[in-house]
Scaffold this motif. Structure first.
Motif, mmCIF file in Angstrom:
data_model
loop_
_atom_site.group_PDB
_atom_site.id
_atom_site.type_symbol
_atom_site.label_atom_id
_atom_site.label_comp_id
_atom_site.label_asym_id
_atom_site.label_seq_id
_atom_site.Cartn_x
_atom_site.Cartn_y
_atom_site.Cartn_z
ATOM 1 N N ASP A 329 0.356 -1.206 0.118
ATOM 2 C CA ASP A 329 0.208 0.095 0.078
ATOM 3 C C ASP A 329 1.137 0.818 0.298
ATOM 4 O OD1 ASP A 329 -2.407 -1.330 0.303
ATOM 5 O OD2 ASP A 329 -1.895 -1.513 2.268
ATOM 6 N N ALA A 330 2.019 1.448 1.350
ATOM 7 C CA ALA A 330 2.544 2.496 1.099
ATOM 8 C C ALA A 330 3.343 2.385 -0.859
ATOM 9 C CB ALA A 330 3.888 2.112 2.121
ATOM 10 N N ALA A 331 3.847 1.759 -1.357
ATOM 11 C CA ALA A 331 4.668 1.549 -2.034
ATOM 12 C C ALA A 331 3.948 2.739 -3.589
ATOM 13 C CB ALA A 331 4.978 0.517 -3.011
ATOM 14 N N GLU A 332 2.349 1.777 -3.329
ATOM 15 C CA GLU A 332 1.943 2.191 -4.485
ATOM 16 C C GLU A 332 1.391 4.222 -4.372
ATOM 17 O OE1 GLU A 332 -2.371 1.158 -6.878
ATOM 18 O OE2 GLU A 332 -2.175 -0.542 -5.282
ATOM 19 N N LEU A 333 0.801 4.573 -3.141
ATOM 20 C CA LEU A 333 0.900 5.365 -2.720
ATOM 21 C C LEU A 333 2.221 6.459 -2.742
ATOM 22 C CD1 LEU A 333 -0.726 5.223 0.638
ATOM 23 C CD2 LEU A 333 -1.760 6.012 -1.681
ATOM 24 N N SER A 334 3.595 6.095 -3.260
ATOM 25 C CA SER A 334 4.487 6.617 -3.072
ATOM 26 C C SER A 334 4.877 6.740 -4.652
ATOM 27 C CB SER A 334 5.779 6.317 -2.547
ATOM 28 O OG SER A 334 6.374 4.823 -3.057
ATOM 29 N N GLY A 335 3.702 5.733 -6.056
ATOM 30 C CA GLY A 335 4.191 6.608 -6.403
ATOM 31 C C GLY A 335 4.719 5.211 -8.012
ATOM 32 N N ILE A 336 5.093 4.343 -6.789
ATOM 33 C CA ILE A 336 5.132 2.974 -7.608
ATOM 34 C C ILE A 336 3.838 2.178 -8.451
ATOM 35 C CG2 ILE A 336 6.350 0.865 -7.696
ATOM 36 C CD1 ILE A 336 7.539 1.265 -5.230
ATOM 37 N N ASN A 337 4.440 1.850 -9.521
ATOM 38 C CA ASN A 337 3.142 0.986 -10.603
ATOM 39 C C ASN A 337 3.377 -0.457 -10.650
ATOM 40 O OD1 ASN A 337 1.428 0.204 -12.474
ATOM 41 N ND2 ASN A 337 1.980 1.202 -14.016
ATOM 42 N N THR A 338 2.390 -0.727 -9.060
ATOM 43 C CA THR A 338 2.792 -1.870 -8.344
ATOM 44 C C THR A 338 2.047 -3.536 -9.547
ATOM 45 O OG1 THR A 338 0.658 -1.987 -7.156
ATOM 46 C CG2 THR A 338 2.396 -1.492 -6.158
ATOM 47 N N ARG A 339 1.086 -2.583 -10.691
ATOM 48 C CA ARG A 339 0.942 -3.568 -11.358
ATOM 49 C C ARG A 339 1.855 -3.941 -12.453
ATOM 50 N NH1 ARG A 339 -5.787 -1.666 -12.108
ATOM 51 N NH2 ARG A 339 -6.388 -1.487 -10.435
ATOM 52 N N LEU A 340 2.060 -2.956 -13.529
ATOM 53 C CA LEU A 340 3.392 -3.332 -14.317
ATOM 54 C C LEU A 340 4.225 -3.925 -13.128
ATOM 55 C CD1 LEU A 340 4.669 -2.842 -16.839
ATOM 56 C CD2 LEU A 340 5.360 -0.571 -15.944
ATOM 57 N N LEU A 341 4.789 -3.327 -12.567
ATOM 58 C CA LEU A 341 6.096 -4.275 -11.825
ATOM 59 C C LEU A 341 5.763 -5.782 -11.720
ATOM 60 C CD1 LEU A 341 8.864 -3.846 -9.564
ATOM 61 C CD2 LEU A 341 7.652 -3.870 -7.792
ATOM 62 N N THR A 342 4.621 -6.336 -10.955
ATOM 63 C CA THR A 342 4.192 -7.497 -11.365
ATOM 64 C C THR A 342 4.218 -8.268 -12.929
ATOM 65 O OG1 THR A 342 2.601 -6.869 -9.411
ATOM 66 C CG2 THR A 342 2.219 -9.046 -10.937
ATOM 67 N N VAL A 343 3.966 -7.604 -13.770
ATOM 68 C CA VAL A 343 3.918 -8.290 -15.176
ATOM 69 C C VAL A 343 5.403 -7.942 -15.147
ATOM 70 C CG1 VAL A 343 3.928 -7.658 -17.342
ATOM 71 C CG2 VAL A 343 2.014 -7.164 -15.841
#
Length: 450
Positions: A329-343
């Protein structure tokens, strides 16, 4: 003078040797467990050869076969395939996911590369068997297949929000059977001779090239050691005493040269050498001998380990992986595109499955439908035994490789002493559970787990 500088000497004098050398105690424990396993099977195999009582307590160790140059050579090439995938599984688990499809994906990539070598490239494309482009084209096709399937898994998990357990469990059931239909359930072979170089015994560097690689590796390890010291000094961080740096450099160099020395002591069987000379229309000279040296597959694993460690520690991609695993959650709020990172993470995992398929298929010298069976369990176990936390955020590449080596040592040792396959699986399962329990206790003691 700064406060750090004033108190640093006193702090160093109070620290233990391990703290001064900055050795990871968990890693040291894993190495100790590996040594115990090796010595145990060495003594056990020695006892089987000489079961009667002997006045020399070290006779069983000296007569054992587990630590012979031949077995160590075989152990290393057998470890490579699982270890390659275990490095990718570290990133998957760190991001709080799991991949149960790696063994099935390996089988699919192997089927693609097998078809390329025995049918598509030689016959359909008309290049013929033995053409120098057969192996490269097969490898590219396999790597592309693995990467695309891995990216597809990541898209389902990251963008469609399907749990990784479900997506990869489906892949476990799908991809191997897709490969089965592609090959009509047939074993594919013989494979291209250049492709076989990546399997182990068919592709080694020989004595001279192995020593050169060892010298380069030792020099790079020492250089990296002192570059790290230089960087710490530049930022006013506390560093180890110079004697500790020298000691660690000596340990690194000794381990590298010792490993290569063992591999260089394993001679190619005389019968195989005679066949090689006969194929060239020559007669083998009397007393002629050669050694295997460092296998190309092991060299690939070493280079991959360095690359994956650099990705984890030195790149934005690696920092995003560990930040996401620590707190999504903190990573996503900090601007990391966690969806693309998962891909990206699952695409990398797919690529490594294909690379592992190259090594496994070349070692077996054909494609079989059961290639990679249960590898998903071995890969996950190697990563977890190596210290990757299933809760995410924590894991190391070298730990996963050491975990794969421990797993393979257990299986190879039990096979050498005649332990039945079902009991081997029981032991591996117990080791996995105990390793997780030890990891939990360790994190509680260090305050990493409440």
């Amino acid at each position: 003078m700064s406060d750090v500088a004033k108190h640093a000497p006193h702090e160093i004098r109070q620290r233990s040797l391990l703290e001064t050398l900055e050795i990871d105690t968990r890693l040291l424990g894993m190495i100790g467990a590996f040594v115990v396993i090796c010595l145990g099977f060495q003594g056990w195999t020695g006892f089987r050869l000489q079961p009667e009582f002997t006045a020399n307590p070290f006779a069983w160790l000296s007569d054992g076969a587990f630590l012979s140059a031949r077995n160590i050579f075989n152990l290393t090439i057998q470890t490579v395939s699982v270890a390659i995938m275990a490095t990718g599984m570290v990133f998957v688990i760190v991001t709080r996911h799991i991949d149960l499809s790696v063994g099935a994906l390996l089988a699919l990539c192997s089927a693609v590369m097998g078809l390329m070598q025995v049918w598509l490239v030689p016959t359909v494309m008309g290049l013929g068997f033995g053409h120098p482009m057969v192996a490269p084209m097969a490898m590219v096709a396999g790597l592309a297949t693995g990467t695309l399937v891995g990216a597809f898994n990541g898209w389902l998990i990251g963008y469609q929000r399907i749990p990784a357990f479900i997506v990869t469990l489906g892949g476990l059931l799908i991809w191997r059977n897709v490969g089965w239909y592609m090959t009509s359930g047939q074993t594919l072979g013989p494979l291209d001779k250049n492709f076989l170089l990546f399997g182990g015994s068919e592709g080694t560097l020989g004595a001279t090239a192995s020593w050169i690689v060892a010298a380069i590796a030792a020099a790079l390890a020492i250089w990296a050691q002192f570059q790290g010291r230089k960087a710490k000094l530049a930022h006013d961080f506390r560093v180890k005493p110079i004697w500790a740096e020298v000691m660690m450099s000596a340990i690194y160099a000794g381990a590298i040269f010792g490993f290569v020395a063992i591999l260089n002591s394993y001679e190619v069987p005389a019968g195989r050498l005679r066949r090689i000379f006969a194929a060239r229309g020559e007669t083998m000279p009397e007393g002629y001998s050669e050694v295997f040296g460092l296998p190309i597959s092991v060299l690939i694993l070493i280079l991959l380990a360095i690359a994956m460690t650099m990705i984890a520690r030195r790149t934005r991609f690696g920092r995003y992986i560990f930040a996401t695993g620590g707190n999504p959650d903190a990573a996503e709020l900090s601007g990391i595109n966690t969806r693309l990172l998962t891909v990206k993470v699952f695409a990398l995992m797919g690529f490594l499955c294909a690379l592992s398929a190259i090594v496994a298929q070349a070692r077996l010298q054909n494609h079989t439908n059961d290639i990679g069976t249960l590898d998903e369990l071995r890969v996950i176990a190697a990563a977890v035994i190596g210290g990757t936390a299933l809760s995410g955020g924590i894991g190391t590449i070298y730990g996963a490789i050491l975990g794969a080596l421990i797993m393979q040592s257990l299986q190879s040792g039990m096979a050498m002493v005649g332990v039945d396959s079902p009991f081997q699986n029981i032991v591996v399962g117990l080791v996995l559970v105990i390793a997780v329990w030890i990891d939990i206790q360790y994190r509680k003691r260090t305050g990493a787990l409440k």
